[in-house]
Design a protein around this motif. Sequence first.
Motif, PDB file in Angstrom:
ATOM      1  N   ARG A  16      34.644 107.770 -23.590  1.00  0.00           N
ATOM      2  CA  ARG A  16      35.689 108.806 -23.616  1.00  0.00           C
ATOM      3  C   ARG A  16      36.292 108.841 -25.004  1.00  0.00           C
ATOM      4  NH1 ARG A  16      40.277 108.083 -19.599  1.00  0.00           N
ATOM      5  NH2 ARG A  16      39.848 105.852 -19.581  1.00  0.00           N
ATOM      6  N   LEU A  17      36.502 110.044 -25.494  1.00  0.00           N
ATOM      7  CA  LEU A  17      37.088 110.185 -26.832  1.00  0.00           C
ATOM      8  C   LEU A  17      38.438 110.890 -26.700  1.00  0.00           C
ATOM      9  CD1 LEU A  17      36.513 110.185 -30.028  1.00  0.00           C
ATOM     10  CD2 LEU A  17      35.952 112.565 -29.673  1.00  0.00           C
ATOM     11  N   PHE A  18      39.450 110.306 -27.327  1.00  0.00           N
ATOM     12  CA  PHE A  18      40.772 110.926 -27.310  1.00  0.00           C
ATOM     13  C   PHE A  18      41.102 111.466 -28.689  1.00  0.00           C
ATOM     14  CE2 PHE A  18      40.933 108.080 -23.714  1.00  0.00           C
ATOM     15  CZ  PHE A  18      41.615 108.830 -22.756  1.00  0.00           C
ATOM     16  N   ILE A  19      41.657 112.669 -28.709  1.00  0.00           N
ATOM     17  CA  ILE A  19      42.099 113.223 -29.978  1.00  0.00           C
ATOM     18  C   ILE A  19      43.621 113.216 -29.979  1.00  0.00           C
ATOM     19  CG2 ILE A  19      42.161 115.281 -31.434  1.00  0.00           C
ATOM     20  CD1 ILE A  19      39.384 115.954 -30.423  1.00  0.00           C
TER      21      ILE A  19
ATOM     22  N   ILE B  82      36.503 103.314 -25.263  1.00  0.00           N
ATOM     23  CA  ILE B  82      37.346 104.454 -25.597  1.00  0.00           C
ATOM     24  C   ILE B  82      37.455 104.529 -27.115  1.00  0.00           C
ATOM     25  CG2 ILE B  82      39.756 105.226 -25.559  1.00  0.00           C
ATOM     26  CD1 ILE B  82      39.869 104.202 -22.689  1.00  0.00           C
ATOM     27  N   ALA B  83      37.423 105.750 -27.633  1.00  0.00           N
ATOM     28  CA  ALA B  83      37.648 105.915 -29.067  1.00  0.00           C
ATOM     29  C   ALA B  83      38.820 106.863 -29.260  1.00  0.00           C
ATOM     30  CB  ALA B  83      36.404 106.466 -29.744  1.00  0.00           C
ATOM     31  N   VAL B  84      39.590 106.603 -30.287  1.00  0.00           N
ATOM     32  CA  VAL B  84      40.737 107.459 -30.588  1.00  0.00           C
ATOM     33  C   VAL B  84      40.598 107.964 -32.027  1.00  0.00           C
ATOM     34  CG1 VAL B  84      43.248 107.590 -30.698  1.00  0.00           C
ATOM     35  CG2 VAL B  84      42.167 106.044 -29.062  1.00  0.00           C
ATOM     36  N   VAL B  85      40.603 109.282 -32.183  1.00  0.00           N
ATOM     37  CA  VAL B  85      40.595 109.849 -33.540  1.00  0.00           C
ATOM     38  C   VAL B  85      41.824 110.745 -33.705  1.00  0.00           C
ATOM     39  CG1 VAL B  85      38.088 109.776 -33.894  1.00  0.00           C
ATOM     40  CG2 VAL B  85      39.124 111.792 -32.838  1.00  0.00           C
ATOM     41  N   GLY B  86      42.178 110.973 -34.932  1.00  0.00           N
ATOM     42  CA  GLY B  86      43.338 111.820 -35.201  1.00  0.00           C
ATOM     43  C   GLY B  86      43.686 111.740 -36.664  1.00  0.00           C
TER      44      GLY B  86
ATOM     45  N   GLU C  90      41.006 115.072 -24.255  1.00  0.00           N
ATOM     46  CA  GLU C  90      40.163 113.967 -23.834  1.00  0.00           C
ATOM     47  C   GLU C  90      38.759 114.518 -23.650  1.00  0.00           C
ATOM     48  OE1 GLU C  90      41.342 111.839 -20.289  1.00  0.00           O
ATOM     49  OE2 GLU C  90      39.317 111.019 -20.068  1.00  0.00           O
ATOM     50  N   ILE C  91      37.803 113.939 -24.352  1.00  0.00           N
ATOM     51  CA  ILE C  91      36.438 114.453 -24.277  1.00  0.00           C
ATOM     52  C   ILE C  91      35.531 113.394 -23.667  1.00  0.00           C
ATOM     53  CG2 ILE C  91      34.485 115.296 -25.654  1.00  0.00           C
ATOM     54  CD1 ILE C  91      36.560 116.194 -27.727  1.00  0.00           C
ATOM     55  N   PRO C  92      34.926 113.699 -22.507  1.00  0.00           N
ATOM     56  CA  PRO C  92      33.967 112.741 -21.946  1.00  0.00           C
ATOM     57  C   PRO C  92      32.678 112.779 -22.771  1.00  0.00           C
ATOM     58  CG  PRO C  92      34.231 114.638 -20.487  1.00  0.00           C
ATOM     59  CD  PRO C  92      35.054 114.922 -21.697  1.00  0.00           C
ATOM     60  N   ILE C  93      32.107 111.641 -23.043  1.00  0.00           N
ATOM     61  CA  ILE C  93      30.882 111.586 -23.838  1.00  0.00           C
ATOM     62  C   ILE C  93      29.697 111.494 -22.872  1.00  0.00           C
ATOM     63  CG2 ILE C  93      29.681 110.389 -25.706  1.00  0.00           C
ATOM     64  CD1 ILE C  93      32.408 111.494 -26.524  1.00  0.00           C
ATOM     65  N   PRO C  94      28.762 112.418 -22.971  1.00  0.00           N
ATOM     66  CA  PRO C  94      27.738 112.550 -21.938  1.00  0.00           C
ATOM     67  C   PRO C  94      26.569 111.574 -22.034  1.00  0.00           C
ATOM     68  CG  PRO C  94      27.478 114.274 -23.587  1.00  0.00           C
ATOM     69  CD  PRO C  94      28.667 113.481 -23.987  1.00  0.00           C
TER      70      PRO C  94
ATOM     71  N   THR D 275      39.432 105.034 -35.186  1.00  0.00           N
ATOM     72  CA  THR D 275      38.596 105.261 -36.368  1.00  0.00           C
ATOM     73  C   THR D 275      38.836 106.641 -36.976  1.00  0.00           C
ATOM     74  OG1 THR D 275      36.314 105.348 -37.169  1.00  0.00           O
ATOM     75  CG2 THR D 275      36.673 106.046 -34.912  1.00  0.00           C
ATOM     76  N   HIS D 276      38.440 106.768 -38.253  1.00  0.00           N
ATOM     77  CA  HIS D 276      38.474 108.076 -38.907  1.00  0.00           C
ATOM     78  C   HIS D 276      37.118 108.744 -38.845  1.00  0.00           C
ATOM     79  CE1 HIS D 276      42.423 108.282 -40.607  1.00  0.00           C
ATOM     80  NE2 HIS D 276      42.339 107.032 -41.011  1.00  0.00           N
ATOM     81  N   HIS D 277      36.127 107.953 -38.436  1.00  0.00           N
ATOM     82  CA  HIS D 277      34.747 108.387 -38.527  1.00  0.00           C
ATOM     83  C   HIS D 277      34.321 109.000 -37.186  1.00  0.00           C
ATOM     84  CE1 HIS D 277      30.463 108.161 -39.338  1.00  0.00           C
ATOM     85  NE2 HIS D 277      30.772 107.941 -40.605  1.00  0.00           N
ATOM     86  N   ILE D 278      34.146 110.306 -37.166  1.00  0.00           N
ATOM     87  CA  ILE D 278      33.878 110.990 -35.886  1.00  0.00           C
ATOM     88  C   ILE D 278      32.547 110.542 -35.283  1.00  0.00           C
ATOM     89  CG2 ILE D 278      33.517 113.245 -34.802  1.00  0.00           C
ATOM     90  CD1 ILE D 278      35.390 114.361 -37.007  1.00  0.00           C
ATOM     91  N   GLY D 279      31.536 110.398 -36.129  1.00  0.00           N
ATOM     92  CA  GLY D 279      30.221 109.962 -35.641  1.00  0.00           C
ATOM     93  C   GLY D 279      30.301 108.613 -34.960  1.00  0.00           C
ATOM     94  N   GLU D 280      31.021 107.707 -35.603  1.00  0.00           N
ATOM     95  CA  GLU D 280      31.183 106.364 -35.037  1.00  0.00           C
ATOM     96  C   GLU D 280      31.929 106.426 -33.699  1.00  0.00           C
ATOM     97  OE1 GLU D 280      32.325 102.517 -37.300  1.00  0.00           O
ATOM     98  OE2 GLU D 280      34.213 103.511 -36.849  1.00  0.00           O
ATOM     99  N   ALA D 281      32.969 107.241 -33.664  1.00  0.00           N
ATOM    100  CA  ALA D 281      33.765 107.373 -32.437  1.00  0.00           C
ATOM    101  C   ALA D 281      32.895 107.874 -31.281  1.00  0.00           C
ATOM    102  CB  ALA D 281      34.936 108.325 -32.675  1.00  0.00           C
ATOM    103  N   LEU D 282      32.062 108.883 -31.551  1.00  0.00           N
ATOM    104  CA  LEU D 282      31.200 109.431 -30.492  1.00  0.00           C
ATOM    105  C   LEU D 282      30.147 108.420 -30.065  1.00  0.00           C
ATOM    106  CD1 LEU D 282      30.605 113.063 -31.806  1.00  0.00           C
ATOM    107  CD2 LEU D 282      32.053 112.357 -29.902  1.00  0.00           C
TER     108      LEU D 282
END
Lengths: 260, 259
Positions: free
Chosen positions: A213-216, A44-48, A227-231, A201-208
Amino acid sequence: MSASPASSQHTPIVRLIDATVQFPGQGVPTLLKINLEVKPGENIAVVGPSGCGKSTLLRVLAGLLQPSDGKRIAIDEKACASSRQKELAMVFQDARLLPWRTVWGNMQLPYELTGEAVDKKRLGELLELTGLHKKDFHKYPRMLSGGMKMRVAVARSLVLNPKLLLLDEPFAAVDDLLREQLNLELLKLQKQFGFSTVLVTHHIGEALFLSHRLFIMSASPGQITEEIPIPWPENRTGDLRVSPEFAQLCGKVKHLLRQL
Amino acid sequence: MKKLIMHGLRAGIPPGLFLFVGILCWDLLIRLGNIDRYLLPTPRAVLDVLVGRSGDLLAAARVTFHSAVVGFSLSLLGGLIVATLFSEFRWLRRGCYPYAIFLHTVPIVAISPLIITWFGYGGKSVIVITFIVSLFPIITSATNGMLEADSELKELFKLYGASRWSVLWKLKFPSAVPQIISGAQTASGLAIVGAIIGEFFAGHEAGRYGLGYYIFSAQGQFRTDILLASVILSTLLGVGLFAAIALFAKTVLYRWITH
């Protein structure tokens, strides 16, 4: 990697139900009604935006901070900070190695603090897996490069074979190329040991790149807004970063963050 | 080796030059200014005392150094114990820190008579005065050092369920080492001052005269040459103690340098 029993395969390692954190003297809750579960093997990654409570969320997941409202349920009763446990491990920004100890001394720390017997073979293997040579084992952290320090910090977090690794902006202090390299190395380690991760993280590329799953999150109060599922499939390589789909999803996340 | 010598020369020449010019000015001042010798002796007279009485002066320096080192060691030990308690118990820190500041602000000259009443004339009182004078920097530096241990490392320790003792011994104390050393360096200078002041007031015992006593009695006899020679020696003692700690720090502290 040790296979988990079939029954616990889908039981979340840790689960937050309506977790709210309200610090005294602050009008707006730092976290508001967070619902989140981390399943075995899941990333899981969390950005914001800064100050949205990402790090606080990580501390609640770790059991270092009790939610003022709502619940934290851990798969193992022991998985809370009040007792000696080894289900969770944390990696911080800037490695946070003890400067007065050598690499080897830092690696022994989890054993010393939990009172477990030191498994020298495992320590050596972990260090070699993370790319350190035997000659580096007795160096002090100041003698290592930033990337090497981070590698030791990751190796140290894996000493007790945790089920969940909590990563608090771990690669924020290294340059982009090294960050990408460390990202790949983390995936490799994960494949071998099968731990789950929650990455702030602050780094969107790294998070993806590192998540399923990515949470904003939005700030004041800290809430999960998206919540964005990563395909993409499991075996990710550096090529993924330059693919059009990757750029497209990056753009989408940026757009969502701008709207906050 | 050659590099080391060159480095030593480069570091030594400017202060050496200023020392030479200073001594020259001092000498000229006396010769041209027609200053009475009992007010300000010539550099030569001071040097004569340093050489001619070297046996007596070194014996006195040894007495002073002994008192300073014992007092300093006691304050290091006591200061670390107090700092540990302060860092572990917030209520104790809040309740007692103001009284620790008292140690720093109390005019030592004013309470010396009281200390002599309690501990008698001689070495014991000198050590107590030295102890009081050098205690405060150690308490503050060690307390701050332990309180400022990295908060994320504290979390890491907590996550592994570390005992309070482990946090203290394996995190707080090692974190504080650089600050403790800098506090000890401040305290070492103060310890020499404390020993000299102590000897002014508490005098001597059983023929063990310290430099403070020498300074005191030289003043009574208007022997400014002996006085200045004693002052030079006591300054050197302070520098010596400071340098010894700096050397110790260099050999031990290198681990703590993060970058």
